[in-house]
Design an enzyme around this catalytic site. Structure first.
Site, PDB file in Angstrom:
ATOM      1  N   LYS A  91      26.582  45.384  35.723  1.00  0.00           N
ATOM      2  CA  LYS A  91      27.055  45.921  37.005  1.00  0.00           C
ATOM      3  C   LYS A  91      26.799  47.413  36.969  1.00  0.00           C
ATOM      4  O   LYS A  91      27.403  48.134  36.169  1.00  0.00           O
ATOM      5  CB  LYS A  91      28.557  45.669  37.174  1.00  0.00           C
ATOM      6  CG  LYS A  91      28.897  44.247  37.537  1.00  0.00           C
ATOM      7  CD  LYS A  91      30.376  44.092  37.788  1.00  0.00           C
ATOM      8  CE  LYS A  91      30.692  42.629  38.024  1.00  0.00           C
ATOM      9  NZ  LYS A  91      32.131  42.373  37.915  1.00  0.00           N
ATOM     10  N   GLU A 135      31.878  33.858  31.255  1.00  0.00           N
ATOM     11  CA  GLU A 135      31.874  35.308  31.390  1.00  0.00           C
ATOM     12  C   GLU A 135      33.237  35.888  31.010  1.00  0.00           C
ATOM     13  O   GLU A 135      34.277  35.417  31.492  1.00  0.00           O
ATOM     14  CB  GLU A 135      31.537  35.623  32.860  1.00  0.00           C
ATOM     15  CG  GLU A 135      31.373  37.080  33.207  1.00  0.00           C
ATOM     16  CD  GLU A 135      31.003  37.268  34.690  1.00  0.00           C
ATOM     17  OE1 GLU A 135      30.610  36.280  35.364  1.00  0.00           O
ATOM     18  OE2 GLU A 135      31.122  38.400  35.175  1.00  0.00           O
ATOM     19  N   ASP A 145      30.946  41.043  30.688  1.00  0.00           N
ATOM     20  CA  ASP A 145      30.964  41.860  31.901  1.00  0.00           C
ATOM     21  C   ASP A 145      31.752  43.131  31.573  1.00  0.00           C
ATOM     22  O   ASP A 145      31.163  44.143  31.145  1.00  0.00           O
ATOM     23  CB  ASP A 145      31.593  41.022  33.047  1.00  0.00           C
ATOM     24  CG  ASP A 145      31.838  41.791  34.341  1.00  0.00           C
ATOM     25  OD1 ASP A 145      31.621  43.016  34.378  1.00  0.00           O
ATOM     26  OD2 ASP A 145      32.274  41.184  35.340  1.00  0.00           O
ATOM     27  N   LYS A 170      35.839  31.187  39.266  1.00  0.00           N
ATOM     28  CA  LYS A 170      36.804  32.059  38.585  1.00  0.00           C
ATOM     29  C   LYS A 170      37.819  31.144  37.903  1.00  0.00           C
ATOM     30  O   LYS A 170      38.301  30.178  38.518  1.00  0.00           O
ATOM     31  CB  LYS A 170      37.498  32.958  39.603  1.00  0.00           C
ATOM     32  CG  LYS A 170      36.583  34.022  40.198  1.00  0.00           C
ATOM     33  CD  LYS A 170      36.224  35.078  39.151  1.00  0.00           C
ATOM     34  CE  LYS A 170      35.570  36.299  39.783  1.00  0.00           C
ATOM     35  NZ  LYS A 170      35.246  37.320  38.760  1.00  0.00           N
ATOM     36  N   ASP A 211      33.991  32.455  35.085  1.00  0.00           N
ATOM     37  CA  ASP A 211      34.336  33.853  34.782  1.00  0.00           C
ATOM     38  C   ASP A 211      35.846  33.968  34.637  1.00  0.00           C
ATOM     39  O   ASP A 211      36.590  33.657  35.569  1.00  0.00           O
ATOM     40  CB  ASP A 211      33.849  34.756  35.930  1.00  0.00           C
ATOM     41  CG  ASP A 211      34.057  36.245  35.653  1.00  0.00           C
ATOM     42  OD1 ASP A 211      34.580  36.593  34.569  1.00  0.00           O
ATOM     43  OD2 ASP A 211      33.683  37.061  36.526  1.00  0.00           O
ATOM     44  N   LYS A 254      29.569  30.169  40.679  1.00  0.00           N
ATOM     45  CA  LYS A 254      30.424  30.702  39.604  1.00  0.00           C
ATOM     46  C   LYS A 254      31.875  30.479  39.987  1.00  0.00           C
ATOM     47  O   LYS A 254      32.291  30.851  41.084  1.00  0.00           O
ATOM     48  CB  LYS A 254      30.132  32.193  39.441  1.00  0.00           C
ATOM     49  CG  LYS A 254      31.184  33.000  38.696  1.00  0.00           C
ATOM     50  CD  LYS A 254      30.647  34.379  38.341  1.00  0.00           C
ATOM     51  CE  LYS A 254      31.652  35.477  38.600  1.00  0.00           C
ATOM     52  NZ  LYS A 254      31.095  36.809  38.307  1.00  0.00           N
ATOM     53  N   SER A 310      30.180  33.755  43.822  1.00  0.00           N
ATOM     54  CA  SER A 310      31.380  33.737  43.000  1.00  0.00           C
ATOM     55  C   SER A 310      32.518  33.140  43.820  1.00  0.00           C
ATOM     56  O   SER A 310      32.811  33.613  44.913  1.00  0.00           O
ATOM     57  CB  SER A 310      31.697  35.180  42.587  1.00  0.00           C
ATOM     58  OG  SER A 310      32.896  35.251  41.867  1.00  0.00           O
ATOM     59  N   GLY A 324      28.403  41.425  40.915  1.00  0.00           N
ATOM     60  CA  GLY A 324      28.753  42.045  42.188  1.00  0.00           C
ATOM     61  C   GLY A 324      30.177  42.559  42.162  1.00  0.00           C
ATOM     62  O   GLY A 324      30.979  42.161  41.308  1.00  0.00           O
TER      63      GLY A 324
HETATM   64  O1  OSB Z   1      34.172  39.833  37.444  1.00  0.00           O
HETATM   65  O2  OSB Z   1      32.353  39.510  38.445  1.00  0.00           O
HETATM   66  C1  OSB Z   1      33.526  39.884  38.478  1.00  0.00           C
HETATM   67  C2  OSB Z   1      34.484  40.804  42.059  1.00  0.00           C
HETATM   68  C3  OSB Z   1      35.306  41.888  41.837  1.00  0.00           C
HETATM   69  C4  OSB Z   1      35.568  42.271  40.545  1.00  0.00           C
HETATM   70  C5  OSB Z   1      35.013  41.566  39.477  1.00  0.00           C
HETATM   71  C6  OSB Z   1      34.169  40.493  39.692  1.00  0.00           C
HETATM   72  C7  OSB Z   1      33.936  40.087  41.016  1.00  0.00           C
HETATM   73  C8  OSB Z   1      33.145  38.925  41.371  1.00  0.00           C
HETATM   74  C9  OSB Z   1      32.519  38.944  42.749  1.00  0.00           C
HETATM   75  O3  OSB Z   1      33.038  37.939  40.687  1.00  0.00           O
HETATM   76  C10 OSB Z   1      31.071  39.001  42.697  1.00  0.00           C
HETATM   77  C11 OSB Z   1      30.434  39.364  44.023  1.00  0.00           C
HETATM   78  O4  OSB Z   1      30.549  40.516  44.490  1.00  0.00           O
HETATM   79  O5  OSB Z   1      29.768  38.501  44.574  1.00  0.00           O
HETATM   80 MG    MG Z   2      32.907  39.146  35.891  1.00  0.00          MG
END
Ligand code: OSB
Ligand code: MG
Length: 369
Positions: A264, A215, A240, A165, A190, A163, A135, A292
């Site tokens: 998750k 996402e 999510d 953001k 995402d 991925k 991510s 994650g």
């Molecule tokens: O939305 O997936 C998410 C990290 C913290 C809170 C929300 C998200 C995330 C990530 C990181 O995208 C994913 C990771 O731990 O590799």
């Molecule tokens: Mg997410």
């Protein structure tokens, strides 16, 4: 099992680089571990709540408070307990899935370690390695060059899926640029709830980039809005934040609000609930993947094992320890040609480096029976 004590261990873990999403920037993670000591041995859990209530309403001080006041007393009331009893016992307390999940995780680890069964064996893993995705946050300096540099370093490290953001003002152009530079890399985005229903036409511009999924574009509560978006864009919608339980997962599928689910475990109250959602999706031919929460090696071990279940057919946010931490709390998880090895030892299959934990600990509270 008979519980002897719980230890709530709060650590500050610096991140190797700031992690910026549509909801904020994190420079370090406020990690809450739960260690349980029982008559059959010790177990570890990692709570995935964040320092601030930005991703979800739960946050670390809240998790600690509800654990101490309400959750731990309830699980210590019976003379004996199994991990499988935790969810029912805690159901009368509303919310706090991450705090509830960490209790179940620690007890399950103790239980499985004692019986010599690994996390993967227990849940039904069918593979011994899982592909690894990463991510990529929004660059702290808003610069495309910084994003390209970071993505390039991950592609060179072997990650098999990227991925990005996104948020309003940082969406179509960065995705276009990464797709142009990496025409074949599996790519997804995402939004962490940053858009409204008015943005559906805008986000349809992502359709030309052959993304695996988008996402959580809309608010957590907006199941109907996601169903509307799913009808109007060709990029598959993945949820999510919305999916907080088996029941919400079932509603999202019944309403066709998403084509894919990011499971998750902490967000849904634990690994047992995550398994139920996995089973539902498998039955309905809905692909799932493991998200994650910047986990240390403790949570990462369990996530890798879950990702080896048959329904996890989409690459997860399963990156190596070094993606977030220069020093992990376990032996570091590392990429092997884009894949991670599923731990094979009993329970979580990791050994917690208690010296490292001690050196990063900011507070420690012991709750005895
Ligand atoms: O939305 O997936 C998410 C990290 C913290 C809170 C929300 C998200 C995330 C990530 C990181 O995208 C994913 C990771 O731990 O590799
Ligand atoms: Mg997410």
């Amino acid at each position: 099992m008979k519980i002897e004590k719980f230890e709530l261990i709060r650590l500050e873990m610096p991140l190797v680089r700031p992690f910026r999403t549509s909801f904020g920037v994190e420079y370090g993670r406020d990690v809450l571990l739960l260690k349980v000591t029982t008559d059959v041995g010790v177990g570890w859990g990692e709570c995935v709540s964040g320092r601030d209530p930005l991703y979800s309403p739960e946050y670390v001080d809240g998790s600690i408070d509800v654990l101490q006041r309400f959750l731990l007393p309830r699980v210590m009331a019976p003379a004996e307990i199994a991990a499988e009893d935790v969810a029912d016992l805690l159901r009368p307390i509303r919310g706090y899935p991450m705090a509830k999940g960490v209790i179940e995780m620690a007890l399950l680890d103790a239980q499985l370690r004692n019986s010599g069964v690994s996390w993967g064996q227990h849940f039904g893993a069918t593979r011994d390695t899982v592909p690894s995705g990463v991510s990529v946050g929004i660059p702290a300096d808003d610069s495309m060059a910084t994003l390209v540099e970071e993505v390039k370093s991950y592609v060179e490290a072997g990650y098999v899926r990227i991925k990005l953001k996104i948020q309003p003002g940082w969406d179509i152009e960065p995705t276009r640029e990464i797709r142009r530079l990496f025409p074949d890399i599996p790519l997804q985005v995402d939004a962490n709830q940053a858009y409204t229903r008015d943005s559906i036409r805008h986000l349809a511009q992502l359709d030309e980039f052959n993304l695996l999924l988008i996402e959580q574009p809309l608010r957590e509560e907006d199941i109907l809005g996601h169903a509307m978006m799913a009808r109007e864009i060709s990029t598959p919608v993945c949820l999510d934040e919305t999916v907080v339980s088996f029941e919400t997962a079932e509603q999202c599928l019944d309403l066709e609000a998403c084509a894919i689910i990011n499971i998750k475990p902490g967000r849904v109250g634990g690994y047992l609930e995550a398994k139920r959602i996995h089973d539902l999706c498998l039955e309905r031919h809905i692909p799932v993947w493991c998200g994650g929460m910047l986990e240390t090696g403790i949570g990462r071990a369990a996530n890798i094992a879950m990702s080896a279940l048959p329904g996890y057919t989409v690459v997860g946010d399963i990156s190596e320890s070094a993606r977030f931490y220069s020093q992990d709390l376990t032996a570091p998880f590392v990429l092997d040609e884009g894949y991670m090895h599923v731990p094979t030892g009993a329970g979580l299959g990791i050994e917690v480096n208690e010296q490292t934990v001690a050196s990063l600990t900011r507070s420690l509270q012991t709750v005895r029976k």
